[in-house]
Write an enzyme that holds these catalytic residues in place. Structure first.
Site, PDB file in Angstrom:
ATOM      1  CG  ASP A  95      -8.022   3.994  -4.645  1.00 43.15           C
ATOM      2  OD1 ASP A  95      -9.228   4.071  -5.011  1.00 43.15           O
ATOM      3  OD2 ASP A  95      -7.191   3.280  -5.236  1.00 43.15           O
ATOM      4  CD  GLU A 112      -2.967  -0.707  -0.156  1.00 44.59           C
ATOM      5  OE1 GLU A 112      -2.992   0.419  -0.649  1.00 44.59           O
ATOM      6  OE2 GLU A 112      -3.601  -1.664  -0.622  1.00 44.59           O
ATOM      7  CE1 TYR A 140      -6.837   3.061  -0.473  1.00 43.85           C
ATOM      8  CE2 TYR A 140      -4.453   3.168  -0.089  1.00 43.85           C
ATOM      9  CZ  TYR A 140      -5.569   2.545  -0.638  1.00 43.85           C
ATOM     10  OH  TYR A 140      -5.407   1.372  -1.337  1.00 43.85           O
TER      11      TYR A 140
END
Ligand code: SF4
Length: 319
Positions: A135, A37, A117
């Site tokens: 996102d 991520e 996020y």
């Protein structure tokens, strides 16, 4: 009120068309998901999947190995990905979460470099919690699907929460992400192939919902010294915001007769004009780095560019 058929259509589409092969989707290792991520912010999926993710995890297979590493080594493996604050924060977070990343979003948010996020992605994709994720790709889909013009981020997250599918929130979020990336494209979305087309409010004029914020750049002119002796180059550790903690060229005064070359360089929000000067003395603190070892040193992309210049033109200047 969300139509259940939209949920089912989305999950069916994900089953057949989703990017299940991505390595971070095939693992339950929270640390690996976290690394992916962080890398995926600002970097294309293919580069992360093929190059950086496997290389990084081969060297740092666990949060403990990352925490125990020298920051310089993390920088070296991060080299080329840009946004080096991400590498610095990864390292700090690993040291703070030696026993594993927490499973509560509010605790994750306390760690360096983990924002709304990333915390949500870790909770949804890693810990499989029933929470929304937003996102850039998901935001675009949601704006179009719900017909939201000029919406605030907070409102968008509320819509995402109202839409999340409790039956399989992880697959739902990943499906939205893939839909935004593969079908609901910024330009020319493929509405005829979209599982959400029946209820989508934006499908008639999808471009209306793709607001582009004008990017603001910071323009800087830099004056750097090339001090090279016996196959070694003088570098200093940057204390500035730009490339903080990395090895960069020393600063110098712009002395006309020592001018060698200038080049442009873009880095995150910075648009840089870099002027290189030949010097034979440096008063500030510096370290010598073998020119042939530059590739393996924690240097910035800008210094790499300067190194290419040295390689090509060095002989002219007697380096
Ligand atoms: S129907 Fe078109 S605009 Fe609506 S979500 Fe699907 S691809 Fe996007």
């Amino acid at each position: 009120m969300v139509n259940k058929s939209a949920h089912n259509a989305l999950l069916d589409w994900y089953t057949t068309d989703g990017r299940h092969e991505l390595p971070w989707r095939k693992t339950n290792d929270i640390y690996h998901i976290y690394i992916s991520e962080i890398m995926l912010q600002q970097t294309q999926v293919n580069r992360v999947r093929d190059e950086y993710y496997p290389k990084f995890l081969a060297r740092f297979p666990s949060i403990k190995t990352l925490a125990e590493a020298e920051l310089d080594e993390v920088f070296v493996l991060w080299s080329g990905l840009g946004y080096y604050s991400r590498a610095r924060n990864l390292h700090k977070t690993a040291q703070l979460a030696l026993n594993g990343l927490p499973c509560e979003k509010k605790e994750l948010l306390k760690l360096p470099g983990i924002g709304e996020y990333t915390a949500s992605a870790i909770c949804s994709f890693g810990y499989r919690q029933n929470i929304p994720v937003v996102d850039t790709n998901i935001a675009r889909v949601l704006k179009r699907y719900f017909g939201l013009l000029e919406v605030q981020d907070k409102t968008l997250w509320e819509y995402a929460a109202s839409f999340v599918n409790a039956a399989d929130a992880r697959a739902h979020n990943l499906a939205l992400m893939d839909l935004g990336s593969l079908v609901c494209l910024p330009k020319n979305p493929q509405c005829e192939m979209c599982p959400l087309r029946l209820e989508c409010k934006g499908k008639g004029e999808p471009e209306l919902y793709t607001q582009k914020k004008k990017k603001e750049y910071e323009r800087l002119e830099l004056f750097y010294a090339l001090y090279i002796k016996d196959g070694k180059i003088a570098l200093r550790t940057s204390q500035e915001k730009l490339y903080k903690g990395m090895l960069v060229l020393p600063n110098t005064e712009p002395i006309e007769e020592n001018f060698i070359a200038a080049f442009k360089h873009s880095y995150t929000k910075y648009r840089l004009t870099v002027n290189l000067y030949h010097v034979d003395k440096i008063t500030d603190e510096f370290v010598w780095v073998e020119l042939k070892e530059l590739e393996n040193a924690p240097i910035s992309s800008l210094t790499k560019k300067a190194a290419v210049f040295i390689e090509k033109k060095g002989e002219i200047y007697g380096f």
